[in-house]
Design an enzyme around this catalytic site. Structure first.
Site, short mmCIF file in Angstrom:
data_model
loop_
_atom_site.label_atom_id
_atom_site.label_comp_id
_atom_site.label_asym_id
_atom_site.label_seq_id
_atom_site.Cartn_x
_atom_site.Cartn_y
_atom_site.Cartn_z
N GLY A 157 21.28 -55.43 67.64
CA GLY A 157 20.60 -56.32 68.65
C GLY A 157 20.10 -57.61 68.10
O GLY A 157 20.08 -58.44 69.21
N ASN A 165 32.90 -50.01 61.97
CA ASN A 165 31.99 -50.04 60.95
C ASN A 165 31.38 -51.29 60.73
O ASN A 165 32.00 -52.29 60.20
CB ASN A 165 32.60 -49.41 59.55
CG ASN A 165 33.00 -48.16 59.68
OD1 ASN A 165 34.01 -47.94 59.99
ND2 ASN A 165 32.08 -47.29 58.79
N GLY A 205 17.14 -52.31 72.28
CA GLY A 205 17.28 -52.19 70.85
C GLY A 205 17.38 -53.60 70.29
O GLY A 205 18.05 -53.75 69.45
N ALA A 235 19.12 -46.89 70.01
CA ALA A 235 19.82 -45.56 69.71
C ALA A 235 19.47 -45.23 68.09
O ALA A 235 19.26 -46.06 67.43
CB ALA A 235 21.33 -45.52 69.70
N TYR A 290 25.32 -37.59 65.61
CA TYR A 290 25.18 -38.85 66.20
C TYR A 290 26.50 -38.94 67.08
O TYR A 290 26.65 -39.62 67.90
CB TYR A 290 25.21 -39.81 65.08
CG TYR A 290 25.43 -41.25 65.38
CD1 TYR A 290 24.54 -41.93 66.31
CD2 TYR A 290 26.76 -41.89 65.10
CE1 TYR A 290 24.50 -43.24 66.78
CE2 TYR A 290 26.79 -43.20 65.69
CZ TYR A 290 25.76 -43.83 66.27
OH TYR A 290 26.18 -45.29 66.60
#
Length: 351
Positions: free
Chosen positions: A13, A213, A7, A83, A184
């Site tokens: 990433g 977050n 990712g 993901a 999720y």
């Protein structure tokens, strides 16, 4: 070290790649460059090739066992970020979440067994469900999922499950039981369980970073999977007021992506206990309401005042904020970017 970063073209990433290569590590990036994630696939490819050798970029899905095994060749560490993220739209997303996240993690761990000594896994604060709550009479309690009829009536705060009294929210630690409350979240919790089984069987080290977050440059925008910081900013740039769900008093811990990337680097460089997974919260340590996030975002851009809508999503939780003291102790890591400073970077180019 030679690191496989799955990712690596994504929001987190991209920042992790910059942090790892900046620290002198050799990085191999495995990314599917999904078009539903990257509106400019060629642009994403060019940005990756600016930081890795062409031979160090593997464009493939982590569920492709042959490609994943080939990408692992010679790697000492895996950083697994790939993901499908966000709360999602509805249960029509369920199979893709489970396939992308659960199966993807399983294929990667199977390929890494006996070849890699350390895995850093991108988990999330969503594994907790609601955060920590205390009742004045009954102490620490775990409220059940909120009911649609209560939310529709504007009763947003979860009551004590014993006496119904108002609760005091607090900081959740890594010892809190997991209680995933959307698809999720379930995949992230299952990923930690798969990683625990892998570490136990292989004797390797594994760290699960429970990101809170995350926001910053390169956030996905104007999609159902975008974070509130990006959604609020996009609204203001369109000349619209940010729309805040519930009453805006939901408590969150907003952490800048550069701090998250630094936590990933620290976790790579400091493997912890062998044969077990070490979970660590990665948050700013500052409690911010969603309404405050909207007001600060709009103020920085000279936009209109936010509108509190009273709308809700059943899979959302009311309050979840972190104690990141364990990450500080184990990794020597602390968040450094404040909210106003961080929000001012949202229009910057990705690293």
């Amino acid at each position: 070290m030679r690191i496989l970063l799955t990712g690596g073209a994504g929001f987190i990433g991209t920042a992790a790649l910059a942090a790892l290569t900046g620290a002198g590590h050799e990085v191999v990036v495995l990314d599917s460059l999904r078009e539903d994630v990257h509106s400019d696939v060629e642009g994403a490819r060019r940005r990756l090739l600016a930081r890795v050798h062409p031979a160090g970029l593997v464009v493939a899905d982590v569920r492709d066992a042959e490609a994943t095994a080939a990408a692992l060749a010679g790697c000492d560490v895996v950083v697994h970020l790939a993901a499908k993220v966000g709360l999602g739209v509805d249960l029509g997303d369920l199979a893709d979440y489970v396939s992308s996240n659960d199966l993807g993690t399983a294929v990667l761990l199977q390929a890494a067994a006996g070849r890699v000594g350390h895995v850093v896994y991108a988990s999330s604060m969503v594994v907790y469900g609601e955060g920590r709550y205390d009742c004045p009479e009954h102490g620490r309690v775990a409220p059940p999922p909120r009911r649609a009829e209560d939310l529709a009536a504007g009763r947003f705060e979860p009551p004590c499950p014993v006496c119904g009294a108002p609760l005091e929210p607090g900081l959740v630690g890594e010892d809190a039981p997991l209680d995933p409350r959307n698809v999720y979240a379930a995949t992230k919790a299952h990923g930690e369980a798969l990683l625990a089984a892998w570490a136990r069987e292989t004797g390797a080290t594994a760290t699960a970073l429970r990101f809170h977050n995350v926001y910053g440059p390169g956030m996905p925008r104007d999609t159902p999977y975008a974070g509130v910081a990006a959604l609020f900013r996009s609204a203001v740039l369109r000349g619209e007021a940010p729309r805040v769900f519930e009453d805006g008093q939901q408590r969150r811990d907003f952490v800048h992506v550069s701090d998250v990337a630094d936590a990933i680097r620290a976790a790579v460089e400091r493997p912890l206990g062998a044969g077990v997974v070490t979970p660590l919260n990665v948050g700013s340590g500052v409690v911010t309401t969603v309404g405050e996030m909207a007001r600060v975002t709009s103020g920085l851009l000279d936009g209109p005042e936010p509108v509190v809508t009273g709308q809700f999503r059943l899979g959302d939780v009311r309050h979840v904020t972190a104690s990141s003291a364990a990450a500080a102790a184990a990794l020597g890591w602390r968040a450094r970017v404040g909210l106003r400073e961080g929000l001012a970077t949202l229009g910057a180019a990705t690293p």
